[in-house]
Design an enzyme around this catalytic site. Structure first.
Site, PDB file in Angstrom:
ATOM      1  N   ASP A  13       0.821  -1.221   0.000  1.00 56.41           N
ATOM      2  CA  ASP A  13       0.000   0.000   0.000  1.00 56.41           C
ATOM      3  C   ASP A  13       0.853   1.268   0.000  1.00 56.41           C
ATOM      4  OD1 ASP A  13      -2.443  -1.579   0.336  1.00 56.41           O
ATOM      5  OD2 ASP A  13      -1.772  -1.865   2.388  1.00 56.41           O
ATOM      6  N   LYS A  16       2.505   1.927  -5.140  1.00 55.62           N
ATOM      7  CA  LYS A  16       3.159   1.340  -6.314  1.00 55.62           C
ATOM      8  C   LYS A  16       2.371   1.621  -7.587  1.00 55.62           C
ATOM      9  CE  LYS A  16       3.171  -2.781  -4.466  1.00 55.62           C
ATOM     10  NZ  LYS A  16       2.700  -2.420  -3.102  1.00 55.62           N
ATOM     11  N   GLY A  40      -4.268  -4.493  -3.983  1.00 52.09           N
ATOM     12  CA  GLY A  40      -4.737  -3.575  -5.012  1.00 52.09           C
ATOM     13  C   GLY A  40      -3.883  -2.336  -5.140  1.00 52.09           C
ATOM     14  N   HIS A  41      -4.096  -1.628  -6.237  1.00 48.94           N
ATOM     15  CA  HIS A  41      -3.452  -0.344  -6.484  1.00 48.94           C
ATOM     16  C   HIS A  41      -4.538   0.696  -6.722  1.00 48.94           C
ATOM     17  CE1 HIS A  41       0.344  -2.291  -6.722  1.00 48.94           C
ATOM     18  NE2 HIS A  41       0.186  -2.802  -7.910  1.00 48.94           N
ATOM     19  N   GLN A 223       2.153  -6.634  -3.469  1.00 48.81           N
ATOM     20  CA  GLN A 223       2.535  -6.797  -2.064  1.00 48.81           C
ATOM     21  C   GLN A 223       3.765  -5.935  -1.742  1.00 48.81           C
ATOM     22  OE1 GLN A 223       0.569  -8.504  -0.032  1.00 48.81           O
ATOM     23  NE2 GLN A 223      -0.698  -9.607  -1.469  1.00 48.81           N
TER      24      GLN A 223
END
Length: 429
Positions: A13, A16, A40-41, A223
């Site tokens: 988190d 990225k 997630g992004h 991750q």
């Protein structure tokens, strides 16, 4: 030619997706080499927020080809839900390419993930329940199902029958759950076979040929370092290697072709799920970082645990990933908070550790040793160069750079794509 790896330097988190989105418009391929739809992004483009779970952030680039590498585990239902959602908003996902060697998440993996977590009770790892761990376990045990298996019904059936011989014993006899039928899983997979087939390629051959042509490849790790199954806070980790070495394995691009390893690090620290977290805050500042930073998991909706910047972890991440550069995100969140503590070392039972402790037990008992720096009050969200930042903000960045093991080449001063200061361009290394 450039092959660039983007890696989270903390517990995920870190931002990225934003880093990938910024660089993705300048490269030819954006590859996700590991993970699944368990992380997630969030990417903001043109004022619109996109929450990506399985797809690489490069899918939003107009120029780059997005790729899911062999190290990814793919939930086909989640994949096509995400693609359909993006296309409904006008995005184009038709260039997506998928490795034939990537493993598939099955409904029984998801079921096992959930029941095993409940069975562990207070010893639960804190997984997302999306079947990622059981899928990787089957991959290592050599009983997994790969994308290429969808195109041979005989092989697919044999693999499903073999898997369910064991899985149903566990579900029925250990967890008192209903057995899963072979035909149910066959129908599930064959329902996606025709749609996924045009996307499937030899990713290893394609990426290496692109690099040989002088094209640019960006590898976007899921991750983060501290969730790596080998180098993270085991057992509170993911089931793959989201470090720089894992990106090579999960894409088929050898380490001699890597030109930059870019670590993404927040100006503070967050973590989702269980596990040790030395700088975690349980006071008003933890609440402040959570609320001001919008610290809610993209995929799970869980609030992220928040704490101050941990330079011990940053140095460790720089070492195990060979970072050439850092991308510091969310600097703007620290505006106006008075003083900013920075963890420079740990105290473990009276002994000072400037580097990561050797054992899990030592890390679990680590207490942060802080130094403090004054914060700034000026709005920095419109700054476009390092020189435009207030002096105190510049001092904070330079101190983190000194402590963290790699130069800070990018600085995020807001959520937007254009709210990024570039000090050094990794594309020109």
């Amino acid at each position: 030619m450039a092959a660039i790896i983007i890696v989270g330097a903390q517990w995920g988190d870190e931002g990225k997706g934003k880093a990938t989105d910024i660089l993705g418009g300048k490269v030819d391929y954006v590859v996700k080499p590991n993970g699944g739809n368990n992380a997630g992004h969030t990417v903001v483009v043109g004022g619109e927020k996109y929450e990506l779970k399985l797809l690489p952030a490069g899918v939003l680039s107009e120029n780059a080809t997005p790729v899911l590498g062999n190290g990814v585990v793919i939930n086909l239902e989640a994949l096509f839900e995400e693609i359909d959602g993006l296309e409904a908003r006008g995005a184009n996902a038709s260039r997506l390419r998928i490795s034939s060697n990537a493993h598939l998440v099955t409904p029984y993996h998801q079921t096992l993930d959930r029941v095993q977590e409940r069975f562990l009770g207070k010893r639960a790892i804190g997984t997302t329940g999306r079947g990622i761990g059981p899928t990787y376990a089957d991959k290592v045990a050599r009983v997994g199902i790969r994308v290429q298996d969808l195109f041979d019904e005989s092989i697919l059936r044999q693999k499903i029958e073999s898997a369910l011989d064991v899985k149903n014993q566990m579900l029925v006899k250990m967890y008192n759950r209903k057995a899963i039928e072979v035909e149910e899983i066959m129908d599930y997979f064959l329902g996606y076979a025709d749609r996924v087939k045009p996307m499937v390629i030899d990713v290893e051959q394609e990426l290496n040929a692109a690099l040989d042509r002088g094209e640019h490849v960006l590898m976007e790790g899921g991750q983060a370092t501290m969730l790596d199954v080998d180098h993270g806070t085991y057992p509170f980790v993911t089931s793959s290697n989201p470090t720089a070495g894992g990106a090579c394995v999960g894409s088929g691009v050898g380490p001699t072709k890597i030109t930059a390893s870019l670590g993404i690090v927040k100006a503070y620290t967050t973590r989702v799920g269980a596990g040790p977290f030395p700088t975690e805050l349980f006071d008003k500042w933890g609440d402040y970082l959570q609320e001001t930073g919008g610290e809610v998991g993209v995929n799970t909706g869980r609030k992220r645990r928040c704490g101050w910047y941990d330079s011990v972890i940053a140095r460790y991440a720089a070492r195990v990933n060979g970072f050439t550069d850092y991308f510091l995100t969310k600097l703007d969140v620290l505006t106006g908070i008075g003083e900013i503590p920075i963890c420079v070392a740990y105290d473990v039972d009276g002994e000072r550790f400037d580097e990561m402790p050797l054992t899990q037990s030592q890390f679990h008992h680590a207490e942060p040793i802080f130094e403090t720096m004054p914060a700034w009050d000026e709005d920095i969200t419109g700054c476009t160069t390092f020189e435009e930042l207030p002096q105190r903000a510049k001092d904070y960045v330079l101190r983190l750079e000194e402590l963290s093991g790699a130069p800070i080449s990018y600085i995020g001063v807001g959520p937007g794509r254009d709210q990024t200061i570039t000090r050094h361009n990794v594309m020109k290394r």
